[in-house]
Design a protein around this motif. Structure first.
Motif, PDB file in Angstrom:
ATOM      1  N   PHE A   9       0.836  -1.197   0.000  1.00 45.25           N
ATOM      2  CA  PHE A   9       0.000   0.000   0.000  1.00 45.25           C
ATOM      3  C   PHE A   9       0.873   1.250   0.000  1.00 45.25           C
ATOM      4  CE2 PHE A   9      -2.120   3.456   2.252  1.00 45.25           C
ATOM      5  CZ  PHE A   9      -3.314   3.532   1.556  1.00 45.25           C
ATOM      6  N   THR A  10       0.427   2.266  -0.737  1.00 48.96           N
ATOM      7  CA  THR A  10       1.092   3.575  -0.728  1.00 48.96           C
ATOM      8  C   THR A  10       0.039   4.671  -0.687  1.00 48.96           C
ATOM      9  OG1 THR A  10       2.968   2.731  -2.015  1.00 48.96           O
ATOM     10  CG2 THR A  10       2.675   5.107  -1.967  1.00 48.96           C
ATOM     11  N   ALA A  11       0.281   5.663   0.129  1.00 52.20           N
ATOM     12  CA  ALA A  11      -0.573   6.853   0.181  1.00 52.20           C
ATOM     13  C   ALA A  11       0.303   8.065  -0.050  1.00 52.20           C
ATOM     14  CB  ALA A  11      -1.272   6.955   1.534  1.00 52.20           C
ATOM     15  N   ASN A  12      -0.173   8.951  -0.912  1.00 54.01           N
ATOM     16  CA  ASN A  12       0.528  10.189  -1.207  1.00 54.01           C
ATOM     17  C   ASN A  12      -0.431  11.326  -0.856  1.00 54.01           C
ATOM     18  OD1 ASN A  12       1.848  12.382  -2.297  1.00 54.01           O
ATOM     19  ND2 ASN A  12       2.421  11.326  -4.179  1.00 54.01           N
ATOM     20  N   ILE A  13      -0.042  12.159   0.098  1.00 55.46           N
ATOM     21  CA  ILE A  13      -0.877  13.275   0.545  1.00 55.46           C
ATOM     22  C   ILE A  13      -0.131  14.567   0.248  1.00 55.46           C
ATOM     23  CG2 ILE A  13      -1.978  14.402   2.509  1.00 55.46           C
ATOM     24  CD1 ILE A  13      -2.136  11.606   3.818  1.00 55.46           C
ATOM     25  N   LYS A  14      -0.811  15.461  -0.459  1.00 56.04           N
ATOM     26  CA  LYS A  14      -0.240  16.768  -0.777  1.00 56.04           C
ATOM     27  C   LYS A  14      -1.226  17.839  -0.318  1.00 56.04           C
ATOM     28  CE  LYS A  14       2.226  15.071  -4.803  1.00 56.04           C
ATOM     29  NZ  LYS A  14       2.466  15.198  -6.240  1.00 56.04           N
ATOM     30  N   ILE A  15      -0.673  18.953   0.100  1.00 56.02           N
ATOM     31  CA  ILE A  15      -1.494  20.043   0.619  1.00 56.02           C
ATOM     32  C   ILE A  15      -1.103  21.343  -0.072  1.00 56.02           C
ATOM     33  CG2 ILE A  15      -2.008  21.425   2.685  1.00 56.02           C
ATOM     34  CD1 ILE A  15      -3.110  18.576   2.813  1.00 56.02           C
ATOM     35  N   ILE A  16      -2.089  22.099  -0.495  1.00 55.33           N
ATOM     36  CA  ILE A  16      -1.905  23.499  -0.831  1.00 55.33           C
ATOM     37  C   ILE A  16      -2.565  24.231   0.336  1.00 55.33           C
ATOM     38  CG2 ILE A  16      -2.428  25.374  -2.421  1.00 55.33           C
ATOM     39  CD1 ILE A  16      -2.673  23.254  -4.652  1.00 55.33           C
ATOM     40  N   PRO A  17      -1.760  24.835   1.220  1.00 55.34           N
ATOM     41  CA  PRO A  17      -2.314  25.415   2.447  1.00 55.34           C
ATOM     42  C   PRO A  17      -3.507  26.333   2.190  1.00 55.34           C
ATOM     43  CG  PRO A  17       0.068  25.442   2.530  1.00 55.34           C
ATOM     44  CD  PRO A  17      -0.303  25.007   1.140  1.00 55.34           C
ATOM     45  N   ASN A  18      -4.526  26.135   3.026  1.00 58.50           N
ATOM     46  CA  ASN A  18      -5.773  26.909   2.988  1.00 58.50           C
ATOM     47  C   ASN A  18      -6.582  26.723   1.711  1.00 58.50           C
ATOM     48  OD1 ASN A  18      -5.521  28.088   5.567  1.00 58.50           O
ATOM     49  ND2 ASN A  18      -4.007  29.480   4.715  1.00 58.50           N
ATOM     50  N   LYS A  19      -6.219  25.753   0.865  1.00 60.85           N
ATOM     51  CA  LYS A  19      -6.951  25.575  -0.380  1.00 60.85           C
ATOM     52  C   LYS A  19      -7.336  24.128  -0.652  1.00 60.85           C
ATOM     53  CE  LYS A  19      -4.986  29.566  -2.448  1.00 60.85           C
ATOM     54  NZ  LYS A  19      -5.163  30.521  -3.372  1.00 60.85           N
ATOM     55  N   LEU A  20      -6.371  23.212  -0.643  1.00 61.59           N
ATOM     56  CA  LEU A  20      -6.619  21.885  -1.193  1.00 61.59           C
ATOM     57  C   LEU A  20      -5.897  20.789  -0.433  1.00 61.59           C
ATOM     58  CD1 LEU A  20      -7.669  20.176  -3.690  1.00 61.59           C
ATOM     59  CD2 LEU A  20      -5.436  20.626  -4.693  1.00 61.59           C
ATOM     60  N   ALA A  21      -6.613  19.683  -0.228  1.00 59.98           N
ATOM     61  CA  ALA A  21      -6.004  18.454   0.277  1.00 59.98           C
ATOM     62  C   ALA A  21      -6.138  17.405  -0.817  1.00 59.98           C
ATOM     63  CB  ALA A  21      -6.715  17.979   1.541  1.00 59.98           C
ATOM     64  N   TYR A  22      -5.026  16.771  -1.169  1.00 58.75           N
ATOM     65  CA  TYR A  22      -4.997  15.757  -2.227  1.00 58.75           C
ATOM     66  C   TYR A  22      -4.501  14.449  -1.632  1.00 58.75           C
ATOM     67  CZ  TYR A  22      -3.040  13.087  -6.127  1.00 58.75           C
ATOM     68  OH  TYR A  22      -2.718  12.079  -7.010  1.00 58.75           O
ATOM     69  N   LEU A  23      -5.206  13.363  -1.896  1.00 63.81           N
ATOM     70  CA  LEU A  23      -4.804  12.040  -1.432  1.00 63.81           C
ATOM     71  C   LEU A  23      -4.918  11.060  -2.582  1.00 63.81           C
ATOM     72  CD1 LEU A  23      -4.208   9.756   0.662  1.00 63.81           C
ATOM     73  CD2 LEU A  23      -6.662   9.752   1.160  1.00 63.81           C
ATOM     74  N   LYS A  24      -3.831  10.333  -2.833  1.00 66.73           N
ATOM     75  CA  LYS A  24      -3.858   9.243  -3.812  1.00 66.73           C
ATOM     76  C   LYS A  24      -3.433   7.975  -3.088  1.00 66.73           C
ATOM     77  CE  LYS A  24      -2.314   7.520  -8.188  1.00 66.73           C
ATOM     78  NZ  LYS A  24      -1.787   7.835  -9.496  1.00 66.73           N
ATOM     79  N   MET A  25      -4.281   6.944  -3.183  1.00 69.34           N
ATOM     80  CA  MET A  25      -3.977   5.661  -2.562  1.00 69.34           C
ATOM     81  C   MET A  25      -3.790   4.616  -3.651  1.00 69.34           C
ATOM     82  SD  MET A  25      -6.489   5.521   0.747  1.00 69.34           S
ATOM     83  CE  MET A  25      -7.947   6.272   0.043  1.00 69.34           C
ATOM     84  N   SER A  26      -2.833   3.718  -3.422  1.00 67.85           N
ATOM     85  CA  SER A  26      -2.637   2.620  -4.362  1.00 67.85           C
ATOM     86  C   SER A  26      -2.276   1.357  -3.590  1.00 67.85           C
ATOM     87  CB  SER A  26      -1.542   2.968  -5.378  1.00 67.85           C
ATOM     88  OG  SER A  26      -0.327   3.235  -4.725  1.00 67.85           O
ATOM     89  N   GLY A  27      -2.643   0.240  -4.168  1.00 73.64           N
ATOM     90  CA  GLY A  27      -2.352  -1.035  -3.530  1.00 73.64           C
ATOM     91  C   GLY A  27      -3.523  -1.552  -2.713  1.00 73.64           C
ATOM     92  N   ILE A  28      -3.200  -2.245  -1.621  1.00 67.17           N
ATOM     93  CA  ILE A  28      -4.207  -2.889  -0.776  1.00 67.17           C
ATOM     94  C   ILE A  28      -4.218  -2.210   0.590  1.00 67.17           C
ATOM     95  CG2 ILE A  28      -4.930  -5.062   0.283  1.00 67.17           C
ATOM     96  CD1 ILE A  28      -3.385  -6.478  -2.025  1.00 67.17           C
ATOM     97  N   ALA A  29      -5.346  -1.606   0.932  1.00 68.85           N
ATOM     98  CA  ALA A  29      -5.484  -0.904   2.215  1.00 68.85           C
ATOM     99  C   ALA A  29      -5.896  -1.879   3.317  1.00 68.85           C
ATOM    100  CB  ALA A  29      -6.527   0.201   2.087  1.00 68.85           C
ATOM    101  N   ASN A  30      -5.503  -1.539   4.550  1.00 73.50           N
ATOM    102  CA  ASN A  30      -5.933  -2.310   5.722  1.00 73.50           C
ATOM    103  C   ASN A  30      -6.085  -1.355   6.906  1.00 73.50           C
ATOM    104  OD1 ASN A  30      -3.346  -1.944   6.956  1.00 73.50           O
ATOM    105  ND2 ASN A  30      -2.555  -3.687   5.823  1.00 73.50           N
ATOM    106  N   ASP A  31      -6.411  -1.887   8.066  1.00 73.07           N
ATOM    107  CA  ASP A  31      -6.620  -1.052   9.257  1.00 73.07           C
ATOM    108  C   ASP A  31      -5.401  -0.202   9.602  1.00 73.07           C
ATOM    109  OD1 ASP A  31      -9.141  -2.091   9.508  1.00 73.07           O
ATOM    110  OD2 ASP A  31      -8.668  -3.418  11.174  1.00 73.07           O
TER     111      ASP A  31
END
Length: 131
Positions: A9-31
């Motif tokens: 599993f991989t998660a990529n989180i990017k932020i543009i402060p006060n504007k945008l939250a971006y999350l891309k997940m790939s693979g197999i997620a678990n708890d």
């Protein structure tokens, strides 16, 4: 930017402060991966990346291979709790590659645009229009 990798599993989180939250997940997620993502989101709000009470989100599920129904519900519930804890409202959410069931699970009282293919340039263009 935060990148988290664990097992398949991989998660990529990017932020543009006060504007945008971006999350891309790939693979197999678990708890464990879900809890780590939620910890990052909690930290983002605690550290003041979003001073306004609303945010825009882009979430890309197009490369997420597996996650069971209970995990999807848990994800939506935890995300809502974090937003309530920090008094944040999702104003608009762009969702890329989500299954029909998951779209239904995450639907809430904000505007969601479901995009059937990865067109993040379109999402960023829309945000330019908003601002």
């Amino acid at each position: 930017e935060w990148i988290f990798s664990y097992d398949n599993f991989t998660a990529n989180i990017k932020i543009i402060p006060n504007k945008l939250a971006y999350l891309k997940m790939s693979g197999i997620a678990n708890d464990k991966t879900l809890n780590y993502i939620m910890d990052i989101y909690d930290k983002i709000f605690e550290e003041g990346y979003f001073e306004e009470n609303y945010i825009y989100r882009i979430t890309d599920y197009s490369e997420l291979l597996e996650s069971d129904i209970s995990l999807r519900k848990l994800y939506a519930n935890k995300l809502n709790k974090i937003h309530k804890k920090h008094n944040k409202i999702i104003k608009i959410s762009f969702v890329v590659g989500a299954s029909l069931f998951f779209k239904t699970t995450i639907t809430n009282s904000f505007y969601i645009f479901y995009i059937q293919f990865p067109v993040l340039s379109f999402c960023f263009a829309m945000l330019k229009i908003i601002y």
